[in-house]
Design an enzyme around this catalytic site. Structure first.
Site, short mmCIF file in Angstrom:
data_model
loop_
_atom_site.label_atom_id
_atom_site.label_comp_id
_atom_site.label_asym_id
_atom_site.label_seq_id
_atom_site.Cartn_x
_atom_site.Cartn_y
_atom_site.Cartn_z
N GLU A 27 0.83 -1.21 0.00
CA GLU A 27 0.00 0.00 0.00
C GLU A 27 0.86 1.26 0.00
O GLU A 27 0.54 2.24 -0.66
CB GLU A 27 -0.92 -0.02 1.22
CG GLU A 27 -1.95 -1.14 1.16
CD GLU A 27 -2.15 -1.91 2.45
OE1 GLU A 27 -2.55 -3.09 2.36
OE2 GLU A 27 -1.91 -1.34 3.53
N ASP A 60 -4.40 -5.73 10.86
CA ASP A 60 -5.43 -5.08 11.67
C ASP A 60 -5.10 -5.19 13.16
O ASP A 60 -5.28 -4.25 13.93
CB ASP A 60 -6.80 -5.69 11.37
CG ASP A 60 -7.15 -5.58 9.90
OD1 ASP A 60 -7.15 -4.46 9.38
OD2 ASP A 60 -7.40 -6.62 9.26
#
Length: 497
Positions: free
Chosen positions: A328, A481
């Site tokens: 990302e 996460d």
């Protein structure tokens, strides 16, 4: 009497060598064992506490990880949630009657063959990826086969639900989760997670997580790392249907931290819907009272235009904190013409100096400064073998503990252990590295006894720590996460920021 003296002498010598173990834990084990055996005291005892670099690093983390002075009380998380069906990627492809072909990436999957080619492409690189499957009927057929497959496991899925679930592990925290929550997901969620009635729906959204192990083979391809390939036909999350429910729930819930994720799910939507949704996101965030930090968790994307819009359409300046991984980060730099954008992909371990340059550029170009009204002051970057927390000075505290906690949870969750097991993890980070390539950076030599390294650059502080990589991971899904949630859990924002 002589026998007693000999025993006493041996006892004192044993005590002395024991002291050497304690005072010089870094002395090579072979030296200590040689000393012991030369005294003919029998087999050498194991040193007190692990002497390995992994053991020393884990012990150093434990000493560094302290609670922030001001802790979060109420955390609101939204808006993507689903059920993850986790199984072996190679076994599913075999069950679907597919054979190994040439690995090739597909930004959107339209068929079983597209799935096979994209999975093979990323498995060959050992890289994580997430794709949208456009054909609903074919997806539902694959999902049914996957869900019923022997050994397939069902878990809480979706970045928001996973982050909420991680926060809910602390019973002192109240957690609000808004997302499309079907019956199976509701059953899987922690009792400490509150789901507003408007978020409940009759059918679950399923995401298929195809895992592979390090060294696993599919035709001529061999995975260099354990990782996973994710795909779904997820329209509810894709349209961010729960955004309005999420934002309308905040006023009553009164959170002191907001976590937003799911923007990447819009890749399957039209450009017009993407543009309108991003404007609504920015407007909604601007309605959140000043002083409540908003963390944005990014995820795997292929649409450069969407990523560029997220950067430029005021989304970055509207949020306080970002969480992202190496793919990302590089994709973001490529999409917005940042540093090292000419690099097509990372070659092995992402270069620490290059990562540092891109993080610095994001905060300098889009973060808070005297001349810019942006709220962005923090980025948590995570990759397999190390993490970096970059913060604009004067806004965040306890980041040394936060980055160490994020790295520690990567090792424990991947191995499914309560604490770091030094025998089941390995230290794979480069032993020395440069902190920048854009300017004259510092050369850092890693010391497992001092695992968090700090450096500064024009009002931005960097906290770096290695990760102890699980040798035989039990589960890789949701690690990013868990890392971001843990890092936020130990973070403290200064009042008024």
């Amino acid at each position: 009497m002589a026998h007693w003296r000999g025993s006493a002498c041996a006892g004192f010598l044993a005590l002395a060598v024991g002291c050497v173990f304690l005072l010089e834990p870094e002395l090579p084990g072979s030296v200590l064992r040689s000393l012991w055996s030369s005294l003919r005291l029998g087999p050498a005892p194991l040193p007190p506490g692990p002497l390995s670099p992994e053991g020393r690093l884990a012990a150093a983390w434990d000493a560094l990880i302290v609670q922030p002075a001001r802790r979060w009380r109420r955390v609101a998380v939204g808006v993507n949630a689903c059920v993850d069906v986790v199984l072996s990627g190679v076994k599913l492809l075999q069950a679907l009657g597919l054979s190994p072909g040439d690995g090739r990436d597909h930004p959107v999957l339209h068929s079983r063959r597209d799935l096979e080619e994209a999975f093979t492409h990323f498995m060959g690189k050992g890289a994580a990826a997430e794709r949208f499957f456009s054909d609903k009927e074919t997806f539902l057929d694959i999902a049914h086969i996957a869900s019923e497959f022997p050994g397939a496991q069902h878990y809480v899925g979706g970045n928001a639900a996973l982050i909420g679930q991680k926060f809910a592990a602390d019973s002192d925290l109240k957690v609000l989760l808004c997302g499309p929550v079907g019956p199976k997901l509701h059953e899987l969620l922690d009792d400490n997670v509150f789901v507003p009635p408007e978020s409940l729906q009759e059918v679950d959204e399923f995401h298929l997580i195809l895992e592979y192990l390090a060294g696993e083979e599919w035709g001529p391809f061999k995975a260099p790392h354990a990782n996973r390939f994710i795909f779904s036909h997820d329209l509810s999350n894709g349209a961010m249907n729960m955004l309005e429910v999420f934002m309308s729930s905040l006023e009553e819930f009164q959170p002191d931290l907001v976590v937003l994720s799911g923007l990447h799910m819009m890749e399957g939507q039209s450009k017009e819907l993407q543009r309108n949704r991003l404007l609504e996101v920015v407007t909604s965030i601007s309605d959140i009272p000043t002083g409540i930090p908003v963390h944005l968790e990014l995820a795997s994307m292929t649409n450069r235009e969407l990523m560029s819009s997220i950067v430029h359409q005021q989304v970055f300046p509207a949020v306080t904190s970002l969480g992202l991984n190496e793919q990302e980060l590089l994709f973001l730099s490529q999409s917005a013409s940042g540093p090292h954008a000419s690099l097509s992909s990372w070659n092995g371990v992402p270069d620490i100096g290059m990562v540092s340059d891109i993080l610095f550029w994001i905060l300098k170009e889009h973060g808070r400064s005297k001349s810019r009204t942006s709220d962005l002051t923090r980025i948590h970057f995570h990759t397999l073998v190390y993490h970096i927390l970059a913060t604009v000075d004067g806004h965040w505290a306890n980041q040394l503990a936060a980055v160490a906690a994020g790295a520690r949870v990567a090792g424990t969750q991947a191995c499914a252990t309560e604490t770091i097991d030094a025998n089941r993890v390995s230290l794979r980070v480069p032993q020395e590295f440069m902190t920048s390539h854009s300017e004259a950076g510092s050369r850092i030599v890693l010391n497992p006894n001092k695992p968090v390294v700090e450096w500064h650059r024009e009002g931005v502080s960097f906290h770096f720590t290695p990760v102890l990589v699980c040798k035989d991971p039990v589960r890789t899904v949701g690690l990013g996460d868990a890392i971001s949630a843990e890092g936020l859990f130990y973070s403290e924002v200064y009042p008024g920021h």
